[in-house]
Design a protein around this motif. Structure first.
Motif, PDB file in Angstrom:
ATOM      1  N   LEU A  73      12.623 -53.520 -34.833  1.00 55.18           N
ATOM      2  CA  LEU A  73      12.207 -51.970 -33.287  1.00 55.18           C
ATOM      3  C   LEU A  73      10.712 -51.451 -34.171  1.00 55.18           C
TER       4      LEU A  73
ATOM      5  N   ASP B  91      19.973 -45.257 -31.298  1.00 57.29           N
ATOM      6  CA  ASP B  91      21.375 -46.554 -31.747  1.00 57.29           C
ATOM      7  C   ASP B  91      21.777 -47.125 -33.234  1.00 57.29           C
ATOM      8  N   SER B  92      20.571 -47.592 -33.963  1.00 61.05           N
ATOM      9  CA  SER B  92      19.987 -47.907 -34.907  1.00 61.05           C
ATOM     10  C   SER B  92      20.451 -46.521 -36.425  1.00 61.05           C
TER      11      SER B  92
ATOM     12  N   GLU C  90      17.412 -47.978 -28.861  1.00 61.66           N
ATOM     13  CA  GLU C  90      17.908 -49.011 -29.238  1.00 61.66           C
ATOM     14  C   GLU C  90      17.777 -47.789 -31.170  1.00 61.66           C
TER      15      GLU C  90
END
Length: 374
Positions: A316, A368-369, A365
């Protein structure tokens, strides 16, 4: 696509910088030392134009600028170049901080091994030095004070103006490592009490492999530096070697752009910083360092190891857990250690750094990671 968030390690070059570098690599490729033809004359003109562009950012004279390969070389030249003068005068006391880049700390360690005495100004959890500590540390035999402007790991901005005030009544040479601030926070660097200023091109959207040491006159004389290399006589005998005209022109272009865009770039970076804070604070993260620059955020998230986070986020975002110069080793950060942070906080520290060209950070994202690591 991975979003690059490691601009404190190295920055991208701007489109116009890339264009001018390519021009002087493929079209105007003469040697600035060649005096017998137009190619050399054009190259020399490019070098002198860039010298003026670098100097103008901090209201210096173009003759103050000496081109080097980067801030590491500039730091070494500023520190080790004083040795003959120190030995002649007997002034062998140096003042610095424990949170400097290794390109300052290691040359000073070399001098300590040769009998120089070093005083390290203390820092606390803020990551900042205090002017009064410098005042107490100064001695009659103090030769050099070396303090970075913006820390490369935490982004903490040191009180350079206050340090200049303290040094106003002392003749120690003042060196500032401005690798992370030149072209971004240049106003304070115009202070005439700063004798030596180290500049890195690849931290300010110019190519890697180019930088400068700015040597201001105090009265009629500059710091009495001796060269560390010999052969050729370029840069007025202080730094020999064929000048990399394309890289120098690129650095000049980057400085020209910064002279017009510093304020807007800083505002853009500050907006990103606020977005990051708002997204990360609910995770219980703590910031490492205070009074930090707009383009960097160093955080620790309780329960999250930085190595695990880097692996989990690598698809990411490209981030780091410290200086690129020491990233191959997993020893605890000397900066965060000097700040007195506990072991867990140091092991969890993540550095995020960006610039005015950073776009579309996938914050949802990322969050969330990170949550999966808790």
């Amino acid at each position: 696509m991975t979003v690059y968030l490691d601009c404190n390690a190295t920055s991208p070059v701007t489109p116009d910088v890339a264009k001018i570098v390519m021009r002087y690599m493929t079209e105007e490729y003469g040697n600035a030392g060649s005096r017998t033809h137009e190619f050399g004359a054009v190259a020399k003109q490019a070098v002198e134009k860039a010298r003026g562009q670098v100097a103008s950012l901090v209201l210096a004279d173009k003759s103050d600028v000496y081109f080097t390969s980067g801030a590491t070389e500039s730091n070494n030249l500023a520190i080790l170049g004083l040795v003959p003068y120190a030995e002649k005068t007997g002034r062998k006391h140096i003042i610095t901080t424990p949170i400097e880049h290794k390109a300052v700390l290691e040359p000073i360690e070399q001098l300590a091994a040769r009998g120089f005495e070093v005083t390290y100004l203390p820092v606390d959890e803020t990551g900042m030095v205090k002017a009064e500590d410098l005042q107490r540390a100064l001695r009659d035999d103090t030769l050099l004070v070396s303090v970075m402007h913006i820390n490369n790991e935490t982004g903490s901005i040191q009180p350079i103006a206050a340090l200049c005030e303290v040094l106003a009544s002392h003749d120690a040479f003042f060196h500032v490592d401005a690798a992370q601030s030149f072209g971004k926070y240049s106003a304070v660097l115009a202070n005439s009490r700063i004798d030596m200023l180290s500049i890195s091109g690849h931290k300010m959207y110019a190519p890697k492999g180019i930088g400068a040491l700015l040597l201001r006159r105090r009265g009629y004389a500059r710091a009495p530096l001796a060269p560390l290399m010999f052969g050729g006589g370029q840069e007025r005998g202080l730094r020999p070697g064929t000048l990399p005209v394309a890289l120098i022109a690129g650095l000049g272009q980057a400085c020209e752009e910064a002279s017009h865009e510093q304020a807007s770039r800083q505002a853009y970076c500050e907006a990103i910083k606020q977005q990051l804070r708002e997204a990360l604070l609910p995770l219980g993260c703590v910031e490492n360092g205070q009074n930090t620059a707009s383009h960097v955020l160093n955080i620790s998230i309780p329960g999250v190891n930085s190595e695990a986070a880097l692996v989990g986020l690598k698809r990411l975002v490209a981030i780091s857990n410290g200086s690129a110069c020491t990233s191959q080793s997993y020893t605890p950060s000397h900066v965060l250690t000097a700040m007195g942070l506990d072991e867990e906080r140091i092991e969890g520290a993540i550095r995020i750094s960006w610039c005015h060209m950073t776009k579309d950070i996938p914050l949802a994202e990322v969050i969330d990671s990170i949550k999966k690591l808790l």
